[in-house]
Design an enzyme around this catalytic site. Structure first.
Site, short mmCIF file in Angstrom:
data_model
loop_
_atom_site.label_atom_id
_atom_site.label_comp_id
_atom_site.label_asym_id
_atom_site.label_seq_id
_atom_site.Cartn_x
_atom_site.Cartn_y
_atom_site.Cartn_z
N ASP A 287 -22.20 43.83 2.75
CA ASP A 287 -20.87 44.36 2.47
C ASP A 287 -21.02 45.88 2.44
OD1 ASP A 287 -18.23 44.80 1.84
OD2 ASP A 287 -18.15 43.28 0.26
C1 BGC Z 1 -14.99 44.55 1.21
C2 BGC Z 1 -15.23 43.75 2.47
C3 BGC Z 1 -14.73 44.52 3.66
C4 BGC Z 1 -15.42 45.86 3.70
C5 BGC Z 1 -15.01 46.72 4.88
C6 BGC Z 1 -15.55 45.94 1.33
O1 BGC Z 1 -15.16 46.72 0.25
O2 BGC Z 1 -15.56 43.89 0.12
O3 BGC Z 1 -14.61 42.49 2.38
O4 BGC Z 1 -14.95 43.79 4.84
O5 BGC Z 1 -15.13 46.57 2.51
O6 BGC Z 1 -13.72 47.17 4.74
#
Ligand code: BGC
Length: 709
Positions: A273
């Site tokens: 993530d």
């Molecule tokens: C989220 C993800 C997301 C990523 C990119 C993160 O803060 O938890 O689900 O895909 O950001 O935007």
């Protein structure tokens, strides 16, 4: 341009044109020629063979480039980016968020209802189309890795990302996830199952330690992800911000190498993530294949670790190989990728689907005296900011989609009501005004909402602001009050006894007003069912202690163990306000003739089926969801009942159909922590069939004879 023409002579122009043509010819022909010569471009080889050949041709720097994103992103759009390698014909990876539509600020895309609204349809076919719409729009935008779906089991009802997830049951989430993933991937992009693992709250999400026992992990939190692999053939996983049992998910060898890659047999790649990577060597050894969105740990630091032997070349190659194998398998080297971020991805077909999905996800919770569908009404009062120009149509955070348009509730209701019904509107900020608007109308529809999103949990389960008071004031002024909830998860309803109707419409997307009007006026029969339990009080929930949520000293203890969602209510005898799987219709149904076969089974694999007749006993067409739950022998130590099959059937008035249910073979087993695998002890198992987790009138027994696995 004119100036340039005047200054150059004829022969110079001819020369320039010639050079241009030559350059063009090189661009068009050269890669084709040389790529035909590159052995990994040979489509008759397997993805694994092609990846192996390619890895042999890669330098260390080229390998390192594959295992991290670049930030800032050098092209328009996307939230993650790995540049192309023209020398080796490796296409760029373009990653974009997408839970209810293409995210990251993309324009000209469709805003679908929130994932929780889609799963409330209990229709895997609908989830598959949901995935196809998302996949098609992402592909048109040039995205080849779609960051979704979010499939974690909803453990904490206050979880800020409940709207973005699929529900509170592992089997249910797995079925829905697989259907959506297949849809996404059929349109070109590789899907991404996130967020892995035990990501069940937003509070302190970057540090929180989920303390969870092995059996619970295996039985509750792992199955949706296992189904994403076995049923959805998902290409990538996103490891989560949180720790599972003291170790960050993205460097957790048990979670990544052990459970995901070895036990589940996942062959794709794991990306972190955004900002969830915490180490170089630990992550590389623990099973993280790719760091997102940048190169903090997997850039120069990883290169140095490989050069000085802290991380072996074989380990790096394994990470690169997983990425390349997945890219080959999903055709990224062979398919033309002409999409771009500025393209229009929308279509009238997608607008229509957005509406249909919103309608199918709407759950009718209460309908006293059949106040709905609206009939013979001369005037309506629509009340609440959420019903006017501030409707809550989606959640916040990375799932945010720029809606091309939004049909507000009052707009949709006015359009559907036509000239014969007077529709007034009050935003509800003034309770006295709302009361007089309510008094003046034959029926009142109050719209209320929660604002949920990534990065924070809801502080409690109450409707925020003065909305509870607003409903109470309106219901006092006019007993013919219907409440429409635009929430991403459950809310408490202290006013429930004073209103005639309650509808859960979730975050309905761009077609909000049209979808709710279709249900209110009965153009569409409500057929949604809750994918989550709605509690009666703030404390009668499975995670009511601070140790469980939001956690103490950075630890969130999963002490409720297997008793997540409805399992807790069944085990403790607490009655929820509305149970998991519950939802009403404007018509009525009867279930009969349950047959389960075989009634004696074993050894594994078990292949147990049930058939049941469903009759529409009312006067309107409608759909019913048939739900099957399993009760295990007490000695197995399982919750009283667990969902093991479901099917949705559309019926004309008077029509009867036989519905066939394939019982999930896993339901006849539990995870034995001493043996470290699933076991099916002999004994009597009960298959219970009905229309919600607490209305299961038909039951049959299945005897398991042999315990062999
Ligand atoms: C989220 C993800 C997301 C990523 C990119 C993160 O803060 O938890 O689900 O895909 O950001 O935007």
């Amino acid at each position: 341009m004119g100036e340039w023409r005047r200054r150059v002579g004829f022969s110079e122009v001819t020369g320039a044109v010639f050079m241009l043509l030559a350059a063009l010819l090189f661009v068009v022909v050269a890669p084709v020629r040389s790529s035909a010569r590159e052995p990994w471009m040979n489509k008759s080889l397997s993805a694994g063979q092609r990846a192996d050949l390619l890895i042999r041709a890669m330098t260390l720097d080229e390998k390192i480039t594959m295992v991290h994103g670049v930030h800032p992103i050098p092209v328009k759009g996307y939230v993650g980016y790995v540049p192309a390698n023209p020398r080796l014909h490796i296409p760029a990876l373009k990653l974009s968020d997408g839970r209810a539509g293409v995210g990251n600020g993309a324009k000209d895309v469709t805003l679908l209802p929130a994932p929780i609204a889609a799963t409330a349809s209990w229709d895997t076919g609908l989830l598959n189309t949901y995935g196809r719409v998302l996949g098609e729009e992402q592909w048109k935008k040039g995205t080849n890795v779609e960051l979704g779906p979010t499939i974690d089991v909803v453990r904490v009802p206050e979880w800020g990302r409940t709207f973005e997830s699929l529900g509170e049951d592992p089997y249910f989430n797995g079925q829905m996830a697989a259907a959506e993933i297949k849809g996404i991937q059929s349109e070109g992009p590789i899907a991404d199952a996130n967020m892995y693992l035990t990501m069940n709250q937003e509070s302190n999400r970057g540090k929180i330690n989920s303390v969870v026992d092995e059996r619970t992990l295996q039985e509750i939190y792992l199955p949706p992800f296992a189904a994403a692999v076995s049923g959805g053939d998902v290409g990538t996983f996103m490891c989560a911000y949180v720790k599972t049992n003291d170790v960050y998910s993205c460097e957790n060898p048990h979670v990544l190498n052990g459970l995901l890659k070895k036990q589940i047999g996942f062959e794709g790649w794991v990306m972190s993530d955004w900002g969830a990577t915490h180490s170089t060597v630990g992550s590389a050894e623990g099973g993280l294949d790719q760091e997102m969105p940048s190169d903090k740990y997997y850039g120069q630091a990883l290169k140095a670790a490989v050069e000085n032997g802290q991380v072996s070349v074989a380990t790096l190659d394994e990470h690169v190989r997983r990425i390349l194998v997945t890219m080959f398998r999903h055709g990224l080297f062979d398919k033309e990728q002409t999409g771009n971020w500025s393209a229009n991805a929308r279509s009238p077909k997608h607008d229509l689907f957005s509406r249909k999905a919103a309608e199918q996800g709407i759950v009718l919770l209460k309908n006293r005296g059949d106040i709905l569908p609206l009939a013979g009404v001369s005037s309506l009062a629509v009340i609440g900011a959420d019903g006017g120009n501030k409707p809550q149509v989606e959640g916040t955070g990375s799932s945010h989609v720029v809606a091309p348009y939004v049909v507000s509730p009052v707009e949709g209701i006015r359009k559907r009501a036509g000239a014969g019904i007077r529709v007034s509107y009050a935003d509800g900020s003034n309770l006295a005004q709302a009361g007089s608007a309510a008094r003046a109308a034959s029926v009142v529809i109050v719209f209320v909402n929660t604002i949920e999103g990534e990065g924070h949990d809801r502080p409690n389960l109450e409707l925020p602001g003065n909305q509870d008071q607003l409903i109470a004031a309106v219901a006092r002024a006019n007993p013919k009050t219907i409440v429409v909830l635009n929430t991403g998860g459950p809310v408490l309803m202290p006013w429930i006894g004073h209103v005639r109707g309650v509808i859960e419409a979730w975050y309905p997307g761009q077609e909000d007003g049209n979808a709710i009007a279709a249900i209110l006026f009965g153009d569409v029969d409500p057929a949604g069912k809750l994918p989550l339990t709605f509690p009666r009080t703030a404390v009668e929930i499975p995670t009511s202690t601070p140790e469980q949520w939001p956690g103490i000293d950075g630890r969130s203890v999963f002490s409720e163990k297997l008793e997540v969602g409805y399992r807790w209510y069944d085990a403790t005898g607490h009655k929820p306000l509305f149970p998991f799987g519950y939802g009403m219709s404007y018509t009525t149904f009867r279930l009969s003739h349950l047959v389960v076969a075989p009634t004696t089974a074993g050894p594994l694999p078990l292949d147990v089926h049930a058939t049941v007749n469903v009759t529409n006993t009312g006067r309107r067409a409608g759909a019913e969801v048939v739900e099957a739950y399993i009760g295990q022998p007490v000695a197995n130590g399982e919750p009283p009942r667990q969902l093991c099959a479901f099917a949705k059937v559309f019926l004309k008035p008077g029509e009867t159909r036989q519905v066939k249910l394939s019982i999930d073979p896993r339901s006849f087993s539990y995870y034995d922590t001493a043996a470290h695998h699933w076991v099916s002890p002999p004994g009597r198992y009960t298959v219970m069939v009905g229309t919600s987790s607490s209305d299961l009138p038909l039951q049959r027994e299945v005897t398991i004879e042999s315990a062999t696995n």
